[in-house]
Design a protein around this motif. Sequence first.
Motif, mmCIF file in Angstrom:
data_model
loop_
_atom_site.group_PDB
_atom_site.id
_atom_site.type_symbol
_atom_site.label_atom_id
_atom_site.label_comp_id
_atom_site.label_asym_id
_atom_site.label_seq_id
_atom_site.Cartn_x
_atom_site.Cartn_y
_atom_site.Cartn_z
ATOM 1 N N ASN A 1 50.312 -45.132 71.216
ATOM 2 C CA ASN A 1 49.299 -45.514 72.201
ATOM 3 C C ASN A 1 48.090 -44.599 72.152
ATOM 4 O OD1 ASN A 1 50.368 -47.843 73.436
ATOM 5 N ND2 ASN A 1 51.856 -46.574 74.499
ATOM 6 N N LEU A 2 48.301 -43.333 71.882
ATOM 7 C CA LEU A 2 47.192 -42.397 71.757
ATOM 8 C C LEU A 2 46.305 -42.770 70.571
ATOM 9 C CD1 LEU A 2 46.017 -39.827 72.999
ATOM 10 C CD2 LEU A 2 47.460 -38.515 71.438
ATOM 11 N N LEU B 1 46.027 -45.787 69.277
ATOM 12 C CA LEU B 1 45.336 -47.030 69.631
ATOM 13 C C LEU B 1 44.134 -46.743 70.526
ATOM 14 C CD1 LEU B 1 48.260 -49.512 70.372
ATOM 15 C CD2 LEU B 1 46.678 -49.554 68.438
ATOM 16 N N ALA B 2 44.300 -45.834 71.480
ATOM 17 C CA ALA B 2 43.188 -45.485 72.372
ATOM 18 C C ALA B 2 42.054 -44.835 71.590
ATOM 19 C CB ALA B 2 43.684 -44.552 73.482
ATOM 20 N N ARG B 3 42.388 -43.987 70.648
ATOM 21 C CA ARG B 3 41.347 -43.342 69.836
ATOM 22 C C ARG B 3 40.593 -44.373 69.008
ATOM 23 N NH1 ARG B 3 44.723 -38.096 67.887
ATOM 24 N NH2 ARG B 3 44.393 -36.864 69.771
ATOM 25 N N GLU B 4 41.314 -45.339 68.445
ATOM 26 C CA GLU B 4 40.670 -46.399 67.671
ATOM 27 C C GLU B 4 39.792 -47.258 68.572
ATOM 28 O OE1 GLU B 4 43.502 -48.715 65.518
ATOM 29 O OE2 GLU B 4 44.308 -46.957 64.491
ATOM 30 N N TRP B 5 40.291 -47.579 69.753
ATOM 31 C CA TRP B 5 39.572 -48.442 70.684
ATOM 32 C C TRP B 5 38.261 -47.792 71.123
ATOM 33 C CZ3 TRP B 5 39.745 -53.255 72.637
ATOM 34 C CH2 TRP B 5 39.031 -53.507 73.796
ATOM 35 N N TYR B 6 38.359 -46.549 71.579
ATOM 36 C CA TYR B 6 37.158 -45.876 72.074
ATOM 37 C C TYR B 6 36.293 -45.335 70.942
ATOM 38 C CZ TYR B 6 38.944 -46.402 76.745
ATOM 39 O OH TYR B 6 39.399 -46.941 77.903
ATOM 40 N N VAL C 1 62.007 -42.121 71.302
ATOM 41 C CA VAL C 1 61.292 -43.396 71.381
ATOM 42 C C VAL C 1 60.032 -43.224 72.229
ATOM 43 C CG1 VAL C 1 61.441 -45.787 72.168
ATOM 44 C CG2 VAL C 1 63.414 -44.705 71.072
ATOM 45 N N ALA C 2 60.163 -42.522 73.348
ATOM 46 C CA ALA C 2 59.011 -42.306 74.231
ATOM 47 C C ALA C 2 57.915 -41.517 73.516
ATOM 48 C CB ALA C 2 59.446 -41.569 75.491
ATOM 49 N N TYR C 3 58.309 -40.545 72.715
ATOM 50 C CA TYR C 3 57.332 -39.755 71.983
ATOM 51 C C TYR C 3 56.538 -40.617 71.005
ATOM 52 C CZ TYR C 3 55.269 -36.761 68.520
ATOM 53 O OH TYR C 3 54.373 -36.187 67.666
ATOM 54 N N PHE C 4 57.234 -41.433 70.219
ATOM 55 C CA PHE C 4 56.533 -42.264 69.250
ATOM 56 C C PHE C 4 55.684 -43.323 69.938
ATOM 57 C CE2 PHE C 4 59.638 -40.417 66.313
ATOM 58 C CZ PHE C 4 58.757 -39.983 65.350
ATOM 59 N N ALA C 5 56.134 -43.843 71.078
ATOM 60 C CA ALA C 5 55.317 -44.788 71.844
ATOM 61 C C ALA C 5 54.062 -44.088 72.366
ATOM 62 C CB ALA C 5 56.122 -45.359 73.005
#
Length: 76
Positions: free
Chosen positions: A62-63, A65-70, A54-58
């Motif tokens: 998130n990675l 999402l960060a790439r999309e955001w920046y 679960v931690a891996y997929f989270a």
Amino acid sequence: MKPGTWLETAREERWGILVDLLFAIIWVTIVELIFSALEGPTWAYYALMLAGIVAYFAFVWNLELAREWYGSGEKR
């Protein structure tokens, strides 16, 4: 599947594969260190190992999402 196909795929995805491997090594090491020090129950050990999935997929989500955001150039 051609003999060289897996090698081509690994070359294309080298950073993703490296991140996957590092995450797995770090997660298992942390869980092992915790249970070496605390001597917790076996079921908790396995629960933490499964929580790594679960931690891996989270982490990956998130990675992305960060790439999309920046990557969008949007600033707040």
